[in-house]
Write an enzyme that holds these catalytic residues in place. Structure first.
Site, PDB file in Angstrom:
ATOM      1  N   ARG A 107       0.892  -1.178   0.000  1.00  0.00           N
ATOM      2  CA  ARG A 107       0.000   0.000   0.000  1.00  0.00           C
ATOM      3  C   ARG A 107       0.915   1.208   0.000  1.00  0.00           C
ATOM      4  O   ARG A 107       1.718   1.399   0.912  1.00  0.00           O
ATOM      5  CB  ARG A 107      -0.895   0.002   1.242  1.00  0.00           C
ATOM      6  N   HIS A 134      -7.589   0.872  -6.127  1.00  0.00           N
ATOM      7  CA  HIS A 134      -7.724  -0.022  -4.952  1.00  0.00           C
ATOM      8  C   HIS A 134      -8.406  -1.317  -5.405  1.00  0.00           C
ATOM      9  O   HIS A 134      -9.555  -1.597  -5.043  1.00  0.00           O
ATOM     10  CB  HIS A 134      -8.545   0.694  -3.878  1.00  0.00           C
ATOM     11  N   GLN A 137     -10.165  -4.029  -3.017  1.00  0.00           N
ATOM     12  CA  GLN A 137     -11.452  -3.596  -2.469  1.00  0.00           C
ATOM     13  C   GLN A 137     -12.589  -3.917  -3.434  1.00  0.00           C
ATOM     14  O   GLN A 137     -13.634  -4.432  -3.037  1.00  0.00           O
ATOM     15  CB  GLN A 137     -11.413  -2.077  -2.210  1.00  0.00           C
ATOM     16  N   ASP A 225     -17.680   6.933  -0.536  1.00  0.00           N
ATOM     17  CA  ASP A 225     -16.351   6.796   0.070  1.00  0.00           C
ATOM     18  C   ASP A 225     -16.037   8.123   0.760  1.00  0.00           C
ATOM     19  O   ASP A 225     -16.728   9.129   0.552  1.00  0.00           O
ATOM     20  CB  ASP A 225     -15.297   6.459  -1.015  1.00  0.00           C
ATOM     21  N   CYS A 266     -16.371   1.378   1.325  1.00  0.00           N
ATOM     22  CA  CYS A 266     -15.209   0.508   1.589  1.00  0.00           C
ATOM     23  C   CYS A 266     -14.715   0.634   3.024  1.00  0.00           C
ATOM     24  O   CYS A 266     -13.994  -0.236   3.496  1.00  0.00           O
ATOM     25  CB  CYS A 266     -14.090   0.811   0.593  1.00  0.00           C
ATOM     26  N   ARG A 294     -13.147  -8.867   1.914  1.00  0.00           N
ATOM     27  CA  ARG A 294     -11.748  -8.551   1.621  1.00  0.00           C
ATOM     28  C   ARG A 294     -10.889  -9.788   1.895  1.00  0.00           C
ATOM     29  O   ARG A 294      -9.993 -10.136   1.124  1.00  0.00           O
ATOM     30  CB  ARG A 294     -11.252  -7.387   2.499  1.00  0.00           C
TER      31      ARG A 294
HETATM   32  N1   CP Z   1     -11.085  -0.324   2.847  1.00  0.00           N
HETATM   33  C1   CP Z   1      -9.803  -0.348   3.219  1.00  0.00           C
HETATM   34  O1   CP Z   1      -8.889  -0.556   2.419  1.00  0.00           O
HETATM   35  O2   CP Z   1      -9.615  -0.140   4.546  1.00  0.00           O
HETATM   36  P1   CP Z   1      -8.229   0.089   5.286  1.00  0.00           P
HETATM   37  O3   CP Z   1      -7.721   1.452   4.886  1.00  0.00           O
HETATM   38  O4   CP Z   1      -8.579   0.020   6.744  1.00  0.00           O
HETATM   39  O5   CP Z   1      -7.262  -0.983   4.884  1.00  0.00           O
HETATM   40  N1  NVA Z   2     -10.216   6.666  -0.877  1.00  0.00           N
HETATM   41  C1  NVA Z   2      -9.732   6.221   0.397  1.00  0.00           C
HETATM   42  C2  NVA Z   2      -9.888   4.735   0.540  1.00  0.00           C
HETATM   43  C3  NVA Z   2      -9.448   4.184   1.854  1.00  0.00           C
HETATM   44  C4  NVA Z   2      -9.551   2.696   1.943  1.00  0.00           C
HETATM   45  C5  NVA Z   2      -8.292   6.634   0.575  1.00  0.00           C
HETATM   46  O1  NVA Z   2      -7.495   6.488  -0.348  1.00  0.00           O
HETATM   47  O2  NVA Z   2      -7.958   7.144   1.652  1.00  0.00           O
END
Ligand code: CP
Ligand code: NVA
Length: 308
Positions: A107, A134, A137, A225, A266, A294
């Site tokens: 990530r 992502h 997700q 989101d 998400c 997930r």
């Molecule tokens: N939805 C998601 O990716 O959550 P986290 O940021 O907690 O991993």
């Molecule tokens: N759009 C959000 C998703 C988090 C899982 C971010 O990137 O922070």
């Protein structure tokens, strides 16, 4: 090397295999304690590096648990603690990690970092979120939709708010799974045209509709989101609130969706901003199924990457 970098970069038949496998693994462990290993242990003897350069609850825990259930081990790393955060190149990091571990989940911020890692790694790399997409997700989200409502092909999915990284992966999935999308938000926060064009080029419709009520009419799934993503920074917060308040998903807006429409987020959510408690905890919501899936979807992604 079989990487899982984005949904549009993965063959539709492979995406379907992954989801079928996820569903089979989920039902095989139904009712069993979380710590029980799966009957099948395809990751036995494998080590998976999990690199986080941004915070995470779901991604971290679902990968940690998923690897263990499949019989493997994890190595949790953060960019700042590694030499990566102190000037070592991504290419060298990729080559070194490939000598120690069997797979890498990352990530990170810039998509380029993910792509460079994948280019130089000799083990599979999985995208656990970048500023731009992502995919894990949305694999879980498609799985969740289909558990509740059957095939997602031909359905109408409405994205509300910021056309961000999660929205991008929905657009990638629209082209691969054959569903239509409507994006509703202010023009300044539209998704990248490249992603809209890509979905359209695969024969699905993508409409950008400014009026949220008009947008959700006839929808099978409404998605929200956070208004401010991890890479956006606090400075955008007030402006985003003003821009996005009209796109809040509340009971009044959901009344214009199909009666059996689902609601997804998400998570993490800012309850009362992008969606109200009444919607998040209401009859349309499947947010915690998404979170659970997930785990199952990523287990299937990892097996597909390793061919085990
Ligand atoms: N939805 C998601 O990716 O959550 P986290 O940021 O907690 O991993
Ligand atoms: N759009 C959000 C998703 C988090 C899982 C971010 O990137 O922070």
């Amino acid at each position: 090397m079989t990487h899982f970098l984005d949904i549009h970069k993965t063959d539709p038949a492979d995406l379907r295999t992954i989801l079928d496998n996820a569903r089979a693994m989920k039902s095989a462990r139904a009712g069993r304690p979380k710590g029980t290993p799966d009957d099948n242990q395809p990751l036995a003897g494998h080590i998976v590096a999990l690199i986080f350069e941004k915070p995470s609850t779901r991604t971290r825990v679902s990968f940690e648990v998923g690897v263990r259930q499949l019989g493997g081990e994890t190595l949790g790393l953060t960019g700042s603690e590694m030499q990566l955060g102190h000037g070592e190149t991504i290419a060298d990091t990729a080559r070194v990690l490939s000598r120690y571990v069997d797979m890498i989940m990352i990530r990170t911020f810039e998509e380029l970092a993910l792509l460079e890692l994948a280019e130089h790694a000799t083990v599979p790399v999985i995208n656990g979120l970048t500023n731009r997409s992502h995919p894990c997700q949305i694999m879980a989200d498609v799985m969740t939709f289909e558990e509740h409502r059957g095939s997602i092909a031909g359905k109408k999915v409405v994205w509300t708010g910021d056309g961000n990284n999660v929205c991008a992966s929905f657009l990638h999935a629209a082209g691969q799974f054959g569903f239509d999308m409507v994006i509703t938000g202010p023009e300044q926060l539209d998704p990248e045209p490249e992603f809209v064009d890509l979905a359209r080029s695969k024969g699905v419709s993508v409409d950008l509709i400014r009026d949220p009520v008009e947008a959700v009419r006839g929808s099978d799934l409404v998605v929200a989101d956070t208004w401010v993503s991890m890479h956006d920074g606090e400075a955008t917060k007030q402006r985003r609130h003003n821009q996005l308040q009209p796109y809040q998903v509340n009971e009044e807006l959901m009344r214009h969706a199909n009666p059996d429409a689902l609601f997804m987020h998400c998570l993490p959510a800012h309850r009362g901003d992008e969606a109200t408690n009444a919607v998040m905890d209401g009859p349309h919501s499947v947010i915690f199924d998404e979170a659970e899936n997930r785990l199952h979807a990523q287990k299937a992604v990892m097996r597909w990457c390793l061919g085990v």
